[in-house]
Structure formats: C-alpha cells, structure tokens
Design a protein around this motif. Structure first.
Motif, PDB file in Angstrom:
ATOM      1  N   VAL A   1      60.088  38.141  30.804  1.00 26.30           N
ATOM      2  CA  VAL A   1      61.332  38.420  30.097  1.00 26.30           C
ATOM      3  C   VAL A   1      61.408  37.418  28.960  1.00 26.30           C
TER       4      VAL A   1
ATOM      5  N   LEU B   1      71.814  40.567  34.117  1.00 27.30           N
ATOM      6  CA  LEU B   1      71.035  41.564  33.394  1.00 27.30           C
ATOM      7  C   LEU B   1      69.589  41.617  33.905  1.00 27.30           C
ATOM      8  N   ILE B   2      68.971  40.462  34.102  1.00 29.49           N
ATOM      9  CA  ILE B   2      67.589  40.443  34.578  1.00 29.49           C
ATOM     10  C   ILE B   2      67.501  41.061  35.973  1.00 29.49           C
TER      11      ILE B   2
ATOM     12  N   ILE C   1      72.971  36.475  31.784  1.00 28.74           N
ATOM     13  CA  ILE C   1      71.530  36.707  31.660  1.00 28.74           C
ATOM     14  C   ILE C   1      70.940  37.048  33.034  1.00 28.74           C
TER      15      ILE C   1
ATOM     16  N   LEU D   1      63.699  35.812  25.925  1.00 30.29           N
ATOM     17  CA  LEU D   1      65.013  35.615  25.323  1.00 30.29           C
ATOM     18  C   LEU D   1      64.801  35.375  23.839  1.00 30.29           C
TER      19      LEU D   1
ATOM     20  N   PHE E   1      67.500  44.845  25.301  1.00 29.53           N
ATOM     21  CA  PHE E   1      68.820  44.536  25.838  1.00 29.53           C
ATOM     22  C   PHE E   1      69.501  43.496  24.962  1.00 29.53           C
ATOM     23  N   GLN E   2      70.822  43.445  25.069  1.00 31.55           N
ATOM     24  CA  GLN E   2      71.600  42.509  24.260  1.00 31.55           C
ATOM     25  C   GLN E   2      72.699  41.892  25.120  1.00 31.55           C
ATOM     26  N   VAL E   3      72.903  40.596  24.962  1.00 31.70           N
ATOM     27  CA  VAL E   3      73.976  39.883  25.640  1.00 31.70           C
ATOM     28  C   VAL E   3      74.799  39.189  24.566  1.00 31.70           C
TER      29      VAL E   3
ATOM     30  N   GLU F   1      60.103  42.408  28.780  1.00 29.78           N
ATOM     31  CA  GLU F   1      61.493  42.806  28.568  1.00 29.78           C
ATOM     32  C   GLU F   1      62.098  41.832  27.567  1.00 29.78           C
ATOM     33  N   THR F   2      62.858  42.336  26.635  1.00 30.53           N
ATOM     34  CA  THR F   2      63.436  41.480  25.592  1.00 30.53           C
ATOM     35  C   THR F   2      64.956  41.515  25.676  1.00 30.53           C
ATOM     36  N   ILE F   3      65.551  40.328  25.594  1.00 33.49           N
ATOM     37  CA  ILE F   3      67.006  40.189  25.623  1.00 33.49           C
ATOM     38  C   ILE F   3      67.430  39.388  24.405  1.00 33.49           C
TER      39      ILE F   3
END
Length: 174
Positions: free
Chosen positions: A3, A167-168, A164, A5, A148-150, A95-97
């Motif tokens: 993942v 979401l993960i 975070i 960030l 994804f976006q936070v 996975e990208t956040i």
C-alpha cells in the motif's frame, strides 16, 4: 501488494502512516528515509550534491527494490508520483491512497518544519504559502489518480492513522 501513501509534503504520510502500520501489523517504510539510509546522505544533501533529477532516479530505484517486500505500507515522497510514469506504476504494483490535505493545513504543518525539506527549507512564510499555492494544483493532478483518497483536515496523527487503517482493512477484505 504493498500500500502506497501519496500526497503533498506535510499531509501526514509518515507520521500517520507509522501509526497505521503499527495498528495493522504492517511494515512501514518512508521512501525518503530508506534512500537516506541506503546512500548515507540526507535528502537535502542529495539534492544539493546531485540535483533533483538524480534524486528522482534514486526514488524510482528504491521503490522497485521495496515492492517485493511483504506486508508493506510505504510513504512515498511528495513529488514521486508526479515524475515519469510513477503514478501509473504505483497503481499497477500496489494499492494507492492519496492523503488530501488542504492548503491551510499544509501551510500550518510545514511552516514549523521546513529545515529538513530541501524544496522549502529556505522559503519565508509568505514564499512557503506561494509555493503551496503554485505547486499543489499540478501535483494534485497526479495524486487524484490514486485508487483511494482520505481527506486530512486538522486531525491529530492518531485520528488520521485510524482513517488510513480503516481504509486498508476494507481494501484487504475485498
């Protein structure tokens, strides 16, 4: 899959990322710290001695090394997704956040912590705000390609880490 960030400097990738990784039992890696340890130089020294282009190549090489690891939460540098095809590579390999922080939040966090950030270390407070206003829109073009976006407002690091982590957990349970 790791993942990643992503987001502008000061958005909380490292501080909240460490907490989230601890909560989830993941291995946390800050890409800048990894590069510093591997090359025995600070990011500021690398920028000064070798230039930004060399640093961007070191980033790309480092992320390639790291992607093979297990249970990783990796905080990229703020500029990493914006060069070459790095954002596409991140999306294909993990996975990208995107930690989306507003300009005022970024200014508040960065104005007291400029010395270890080569792109802003010599800026006055006014110049820092101008830098954020000028650079952030161009970088957001890339950041918004994240899966994804936070939203990050004025949360404490633990509160952002909880967002975070949640979401993960959802991503891993798909």
């Amino acid at each position: 899959m790791p993942v990643f960030l992503i987001g502008f400097m000061g958005c909380g990738k490292t501080t909240a990322g460490k907490i989230a990784a601890d909560t989830l039992g993941l291995n946390f890696i800050d890409l800048d710290n990894f590069i510093e340890e591997k090359h025995h130089k600070t990011i500021t020294e690398i920028f000064a001695l070798e230039g930004e282009n060399s640093f961007r190549l070191l980033e790309r090489n480092a992320i390639g090394e790291l992607q093979e690891g297990k249970n990783l939460l990796i905080a990229t540098g703020g500029g990493f997704p914006c060069f070459e095809n790095n954002m596409e590579w991140l999306n294909e390999n993990g996975e990208t956040i995107f930690l989306k922080a507003h300009r005022g939040t970024l200014y508040s966090r960065l104005s007291s912590n400029k010395k270890n950030r080569p792109l802003i270390k010599d800026l006055s407070d006014v110049a820092l705000m101008e830098y954020i206003m000028n650079v952030l829109p161009g970088r957001e073009f890339y950041y918004e390609k994240a899966k994804f976006q936070v939203e990050t407002m004025q949360e404490k690091p633990v509160e952002l880490a909880n967002k975070i982590s949640s979401l993960i957990s959802k991503i891993n349970n798909k």
